[in-house]
Design a protein around this motif. Structure first.
Motif, PDB file in Angstrom:
ATOM      1  N   GLU A   1      -4.823   3.813  -9.161  1.00 21.83           N
ATOM      2  CA  GLU A   1      -4.586   3.574  -7.738  1.00 21.83           C
ATOM      3  C   GLU A   1      -5.475   2.446  -7.217  1.00 21.83           C
ATOM      4  O   GLU A   1      -5.006   1.549  -6.503  1.00 21.83           O
ATOM      5  CB  GLU A   1      -4.839   4.851  -6.939  1.00 21.83           C
ATOM      6  N   ARG A   2      -6.758   2.488  -7.570  1.00 25.34           N
ATOM      7  CA  ARG A   2      -7.686   1.444  -7.119  1.00 25.34           C
ATOM      8  C   ARG A   2      -7.216   0.065  -7.577  1.00 25.34           C
ATOM      9  O   ARG A   2      -7.173  -0.879  -6.793  1.00 25.34           O
ATOM     10  CB  ARG A   2      -9.089   1.720  -7.674  1.00 25.34           C
TER      11      ARG A   2
ATOM     12  N   GLU B   1       0.837  -1.207   0.000  1.00 23.35           N
ATOM     13  CA  GLU B   1       0.000   0.000   0.000  1.00 23.35           C
ATOM     14  C   GLU B   1       0.872   1.258   0.000  1.00 23.35           C
ATOM     15  O   GLU B   1       0.580   2.224  -0.710  1.00 23.35           O
ATOM     16  CB  GLU B   1      -0.925  -0.009   1.215  1.00 23.35           C
TER      17      GLU B   1
ATOM     18  N   MET C   1       1.588   7.140  -6.559  1.00 25.73           N
ATOM     19  CA  MET C   1       0.540   8.097  -6.927  1.00 25.73           C
ATOM     20  C   MET C   1       0.999   9.532  -6.675  1.00 25.73           C
ATOM     21  O   MET C   1       0.740  10.430  -7.482  1.00 25.73           O
ATOM     22  CB  MET C   1      -0.737   7.803  -6.128  1.00 25.73           C
TER      23      MET C   1
ATOM     24  N   VAL D   1       2.301   1.914  -3.439  1.00 24.07           N
ATOM     25  CA  VAL D   1       1.308   2.467  -4.372  1.00 24.07           C
ATOM     26  C   VAL D   1       1.046   3.936  -4.073  1.00 24.07           C
ATOM     27  O   VAL D   1       1.004   4.766  -4.991  1.00 24.07           O
ATOM     28  CB  VAL D   1       0.000   1.655  -4.319  1.00 24.07           C
ATOM     29  N   HIS D   2       0.876   4.276  -2.807  1.00 23.24           N
ATOM     30  CA  HIS D   2       0.615   5.674  -2.465  1.00 23.24           C
ATOM     31  C   HIS D   2       1.792   6.567  -2.849  1.00 23.24           C
ATOM     32  O   HIS D   2       1.598   7.700  -3.322  1.00 23.24           O
ATOM     33  CB  HIS D   2       0.309   5.808  -0.972  1.00 23.24           C
TER      34      HIS D   2
END
Length: 242
Positions: free
Chosen positions: A214-215, A166, A173, A169-170
Motif C-alpha cells: 500500500e505504501r 488513492e 487493499m 489503491v485503497h
C-alpha cells in the motif's frame, strides 16, 4: 487549421481539473502537471511502440517495467516543475535519455529496453521538452502547469499522481485483505475469474507485507520492483470500475 488556442485550453482545463479536485489552491496542480508531462514526453511516445509486440518481448520491456518506469518518470517530472532552477526541464530530459542509468525497479537500462528505437526516443523526448520550455517561457507558472496537465487528462484521470489514484489503491487493499466480497463475486460471475486463483499468482510481497504494498503503490510504485508490478498491471484488483 488555426493556431492552437492556449488561452481557451487553460480555461477549459482549469475547470476540468477543479472537478477532479486539482488546483493550485489544493496544492496538487504540480502533481497533475507531472502526470501530463510523463504522458507527453515519455509514456505516449516511441517507448510505447517499443513496448508493444515482438520488440517489447525481445527487449523484456513488459508491463511491469513500464509501470515502474512511468511512475519513476513522474517523480522526475514533478521535481522539474517544482524546481527553482531555470533549466530543470533540460535536466529532466538528460535523466530520461541517460542510456547507462539502471531504471529503478528493474535491472536494465534505456539501452536495453529501448533497443531498436533509441533514436526515435531521443528525437521525441527532445522535441517534447523544447515545446514545454517554450510554454514555460510564454506563460506564468500556474498557467504553464495547467497546460502541462492537459496531456494527462487525455488518458485516465486516475493515473498515479492524480487524486483518484488513492481511491484505486485503497479499494485494491480492501480486496486483497478479503474485505470486498462483492468484488470477488462479480469477478466470478461476470468475468469468469476466480479470485483465489488470481491471488495465488500474486508476488510474495502481497502475501507477506500488504502495508508495504500500500505504501509503495501510493507513493512510489517502482519501489515494489517491475516483476511485482507486472502482476498489478491491468489487474482487476486495481480497476476502479469493478
Amino acid at each position: 487549421m488555426g493556431e492552437f488556442d492556449h488561452e481557451a485550453a487553460i480555461a477549459h482545463t482549469s475547470t476540468h481539473l477543479r472537478s477532479l479536485g486539482v488546483s493550485a489552491q489544493a496544492g496538487n496542480l504540480a502533481n497533475a502537471a507531472a502526470v501530463g508531462i510523463t504522458e507527453f514526453v515519455w509514456r505516449n511516445g516511441p517507448i510505447e511502440d517499443a513496448h508493444a509486440g515482438a520488440r517489447g518481448r525481445r527487449n523484456k520491456l513488459h508491463d511491469g517495467v513500464m509501470f515502474a518506469r512511468n511512475t519513476w518518470v513522474y517523480h522526475q517530472a514533478l521535481e522539474a516543475v517544482t524546481s527553482s532552477q531555470p533549466y530543470a526541464l533540460l535536466d529532466f530530459e538528460a535523466c530520461l535519455l541517460d542510456r547507462d542509468l539502471v531504471w529503478p525497479g528493474t535491472s536494465g537500462t534505456l539501452t536495453q529496453f529501448g533497443y531498436g528505437a533509441l533514436g526515435e526516443i531521443k528525437k521525441h523526448t527532445k522535441k517534447a521538452i523544447n515545446y514545454l520550455m517554450a510554454l514555460q517561457r510564454r506563460f506564468p507558472h500556474e498557467e504553464f502547469l495547467v497546460l502541462a496537465a492537459l496531456n494527462g487528462l487525455l488518458g485516465a484521470d486516475d493515473h498515479f499522481g492524480m487524486p483518484a489514484w488513492e481511491g484505486r489503491v485503497h479499494a485494491a487493499m480492501n480486496r486483497l485483505r478479503g474485505q470486498d466480497p462483492t468484488f470477488v463475486e462479480r469477478l466470478k460471475t461476470e468475468y469468469k475469474i476466480d479470485f483465489g486463483e488470481l491471488l495465488s499468482q500474486a508476488p510474495p510481497v502481497v502475501h507477506s507485507d500488504l502495508p508495504e504494498v500500500e505504501r509503495a503503490l501510493l507513493n512510489a510504485p517502482y519501489e515494489l520492483g517491475a516483476e511485482a508490478l507486472d502482476w498489478f498491471a491491468w489487474n482487476p484488483v486495481l480497476d476502479r470500475d469493478l
